[in-house]
Design an enzyme around this catalytic site. Structure first.
Site, PDB file in Angstrom:
ATOM      1  N   ASP A 267      34.931  35.871  40.204  1.00  0.00           N
ATOM      2  CA  ASP A 267      36.066  36.099  39.327  1.00  0.00           C
ATOM      3  C   ASP A 267      35.599  35.764  37.906  1.00  0.00           C
ATOM      4  O   ASP A 267      34.505  35.261  37.683  1.00  0.00           O
ATOM      5  CB  ASP A 267      37.269  35.246  39.759  1.00  0.00           C
ATOM      6  CG  ASP A 267      38.589  35.828  39.229  1.00  0.00           C
ATOM      7  OD1 ASP A 267      39.635  35.539  39.810  1.00  0.00           O
ATOM      8  OD2 ASP A 267      38.543  36.589  38.226  1.00  0.00           O
TER       9      ASP A 267
HETATM   10  C1  GLC Z   1      41.246  37.432  36.409  1.00  0.00           C
HETATM   11  C2  GLC Z   1      41.852  37.353  37.792  1.00  0.00           C
HETATM   12  C3  GLC Z   1      41.338  38.396  38.750  1.00  0.00           C
HETATM   13  C4  GLC Z   1      41.010  39.661  37.976  1.00  0.00           C
HETATM   14  C5  GLC Z   1      39.847  39.355  37.054  1.00  0.00           C
HETATM   15  C6  GLC Z   1      39.449  40.549  36.196  1.00  0.00           C
HETATM   16  O1  GLC Z   1      40.934  36.138  35.968  1.00  0.00           O
HETATM   17  O2  GLC Z   1      41.775  36.106  38.467  1.00  0.00           O
HETATM   18  O3  GLC Z   1      42.350  38.604  39.744  1.00  0.00           O
HETATM   19  O4  GLC Z   1      40.669  40.702  38.882  1.00  0.00           O
HETATM   20  O5  GLC Z   1      40.098  38.242  36.218  1.00  0.00           O
HETATM   21  O6  GLC Z   1      40.487  40.890  35.357  1.00  0.00           O
END
Ligand code: GLC
Length: 722
Positions: A267
């Site tokens: 993430d």
């Molecule tokens: C965010 C979220 C995740 C998302 C990613 C990209 O922090 O936790 O669900 O897909 O970043 O945007």
């Protein structure tokens, strides 16, 4: 399976080029002046040179065929091996056509419509140049304080697994290479992110491996079994180790035990955050732990780019590990046909034709109708077209009905409630609209405007709730009531002594004190998406009969959290009737039961459940039994009922929940019509993780429940013989 990719690309790439394939940058790194990309995490200067950027493997947050094609073209001009970029983004419940939030979709209990919504989202995203969506989010949720419950389909592992499979199938289809209207899916957040302590986002998670496997993992496993191409690691620790550096979770379980061969992506900044967790001294150690755990893509940090070369040089990381990660990324690019056609489905002309099409919006409207839940109705709904209605509240004519993850949608074009009600009313002048209050403020003039609008009304409809920023990522709340200003508005309207209906727009189950007790009717709309106003008007005027059922319990109050239906009995369960005994599992000041239980939802008609029978009192592994019940529409309106099957293992090696959802069927019945609903009960439904983590069933007594919710059930029992 990937030797040809190794020989064609990897063996000709420098170590730096290979490591750059593992880097994912956010859209601003590719923005032109004036572009407004979506930022979904902490942006910081990464200090990367253009060489690294041009060798990067993927980008997140770029949407739009022309923009994508320009970026891809520029990238290919400079990439030494002609390796195209992967374009990824969060298309969680719709691209331009926004569907109800996943928590609402969970309340539809309609996986077919969920799959269709994902297919449409994929179609719009693919024609706009995207290859991968960071969805479905399948985290099991039991704590309404957490802002991201809006992204989940709810508190039950079985129901979440049904939806996980449906979403993956809808996004990916069966042939990503030739069906360029689909996108690869990325199930998230692996794992157990929904158990964040105190419902506070990014907070610690701690649970036994048995709990993890029994309740939190099934929906991710369902996505993997459905062929999901990617898995995203979660921000939290699992058994004390950050998920993004957790080889037991990512290698032993996900890859070796489950056989997952796709890409694992961190993430946003989660590799570097291993330091903040206190499990790495610096980015070099964080990179070491992540690559050894099998994280292929480093989202938005330079941990890999800056430190993997020296880790390889020092012999601490085998270059083979990096080759493995690069090959998985190249394999997905090949699966998507990007080497032959780097632009894949991007098509600016077709984009203008199909994105946000009437056909797509019609599906969103239908799903919103099926996702809304009628929580209370003392004869106030449905409205009659001739009634004079005062529609009052901050959501009376608001476009903020799309929810947190709708960055590619448009609040401006969202269909609003007031305008839709006026269409269905006999006379548009019958619907008087007043804001009545802001989200968290109320003025004297707003009060007076509301009183004026209500003065001649036959019925008052209050459209109240949370703004979309009050849930979603980073959107945890300790107080999950409506903002005080709106509670004041409700009280003011209640004082007029007129029939009062409340429509709720929110991203989590709320503490409904001051709402549920004062209203004569409550319709839970969640964030209903691009066609929300039209769908709600259809429901309010009875063009459509509500059929939604809660996929997450509505707590009596925040003090009760976590509250969920599939809980354990305890050694001193609270009896149904009051006994005066203090020494039982109870609160002195509130009930144990939620205000409204999992599976609950009313209709404008009534359904009776009669004659629950089992085909036999005993069963064996090779001798399943059947449970039958007759459901009758005893009311005056056609309606859809979701008949639910629960089972309890009365005595097991480890304690088992007082109920577990094991099946459901939806029946559409005309007034007076009956249907015999049959469930097959087989031994596999009775298996669970024992204390040694083995999965099997035990012989013995089982209770079986069938009904309209997890509470409103008829019971029977049977024995499993071994
Ligand atoms: C965010 C979220 C995740 C998302 C990613 C990209 O922090 O936790 O669900 O897909 O970043 O945007």
């Amino acid at each position: 399976m990937t030797e040809h990719l190794y020989h064609k690309y990897v063996k000709h790439m420098t170590l730096e080029e290979k490591i750059a394939q593992l880097l994912q940058l956010a859209a601003p790194f590719y923005d032109e002046p004036g572009d407004h990309s979506e930022i979904t995490g902490p942006m910081e200067e990464l200090g990367i040179g253009s060489e690294t950027k041009l060798a990067a493997g993927s980008v997140l947050g770029i949407a739009g065929a022309e923009k994508m094609m320009a970026v891809q073209k520029e990238h290919l001009k400079n990439n030494r091996h002609g390796i195209p970029l992967l374009f990824m983004a969060d298309i969680v419940h719709g691209f331009k056509t926004i569907f109800p939030i996943p928590l609402a979709i969970g309340c539809s209990w309609n996986p077919e419509l969920a799959e269709q919504s994902a297919e449409i989202a994929a179609r719009e995203a693919a024609v706009s140049g995207l290859h991968v969506t960071f969805a479905p989010m399948v985290d099991l949720v039991r704590d309404a304080r957490w802002g991201r419950v809006m992204e989940s389909t709810g508190e039950d592992p079985y129901l979440n697994s049904v939806f996980a499979k449906a979403f993956v199938q809808g996004f990916q289809g069966d042939d990503l290479r030739n069906d360029v209207s689909r996108v690869a899916a990325c199930v998230k957040h692996f794992a157990a992110y929904g158990l964040a302590e105190g419902g506070r986002d990014y907070n610690s998670v701690d649970l036994s491996e048995r709990q993890l496997r029994e309740y939190y993992l099934p929906a991710y496993k369902a996505a993997v079994d459905a062929g999901v191409e990617m898995v995203m690691t979660s921000f939290n620790i699992v058994d004390g180790i950050p998920a993004t550096g957790n080889s037991k979770l990512l290698r032993s379980l996900l890859r070796e035990e489950w056989g997952f061969e796709g890409i694992v992506i961190s993430d946003w900044a989660a590799i570097k955050e291993i330091i903040a967790h206190g499990a790495a001294e610096d980015e070099k150690e964080a990179a070491f732990k992540a690559i050894w755990s099998g994280v292929d893509i480093d989202m938005m940090t330079t941990s890999y780019v800056n430190h993997l070369p020296e880790l390889v040089a020092e012999g601490l990381v085998d270059e083979a590990l990096i080759d493995e990660a690069v090959l998985r990324i190249l394999k997905l690019k090949e699966k998507l046909g990007l080497f032959e056609n780097p632009m894949r489905g991007a098509d600016p002309v077709l984009e203008r034709e199909i994105v946000f099409s009437a056909e797509h919006r019609q599906v969103s409207r239908k799903l919103a109708e099926k996702s809304s839940v009628l929580l209370k109705n003392e004869g106030v709904l449905p409205l009659a077209p001739e009634q004079r209605v005062a529609l009052i509240g901050p959501f009376a004519n608001s476009g903020d009905i799309l929810g947190w993850w709708s960055w590619t949608g448009s609040k401006e074009t969202a269909v609003k409630l007031g305008e839709s009600m006026r269409i269905l009313s006999e006379n548009p002048g019958n619907v008087i609209i007043a804001e009545g209050s802001g989200i968290d403020s109320i003025s004297e003039s707003q009060r007076n405007e509301a009183l004026k609008a209500a003065a001649d009304a036959d019925v008052i409809v209050l459209a109240v709730g949370e703004s979309s920023e009050m849930s979603g990522e980073g959107g945890s709340r300790s107080n999950i009531k409506l903002p005080q200003a709106q509670l004041e508005l409700i009280e003011l309207m209640k004082g007029l002594g007129k029939p009062l209906a409340v429509v709720l727009f929110n991203g989590r189950p709320l503490d409904l004190h001051g709402v549920y007790d004062l209203a004569n009717a409550v319709l839970e709309a969640w964030f209903p998406g691009s066609e929300g106003g039209a769908a709600l008007a259809d429901l309010l005027y009875g063009k459509v009969n509500p059929s939604g059922k809660l996929s997450m319990s509505v707590p009596y109050s925040v003090g009760q959290i976590p509250v969920y239906y599939n809980s354990f009995s305890t050694g001193r369960p609270k009896p149904e009737e009051e006994t005066g005994n203090r020494y039982i599992s109870q609160y002195l000041d509130i009930p144990n039961e939620p205000l409204l239980p999992f599976g609950f939802g009313l209709s404008y008609t009534d359904f009776s459940y009669d004659g629950l029978t089992l085909s036999a009192e005993t069963m064996k592994a090779d001798q399943p039994i059947e449970a039958k019940v007759t459901v009758t529409n005893t009311g005056k309106m056609a309606g859809t009922e979701t008949v639910q099957l629960y089972i309890r293992d009365v005595s097991a090696e480890v304690v088992r929940p007082v109920k577990e959802l094991k099946g459901f069927k939806q029946v559409e019945l005309a007034p007076g019509e009956s249907s015999e609903v049959v469930f097959r009960i087989d031994e596999s439904m009775l298996r669970y993780h024992h204390s040694d983590l083995s999965v099997s069933s035990d012989r013995g007594q089982f209770s079986l429940f069938i009904g309209a919710s997890s509470k409103d059930v008829q019971a029977a029992s049977f024995r499993l013989l071994k």
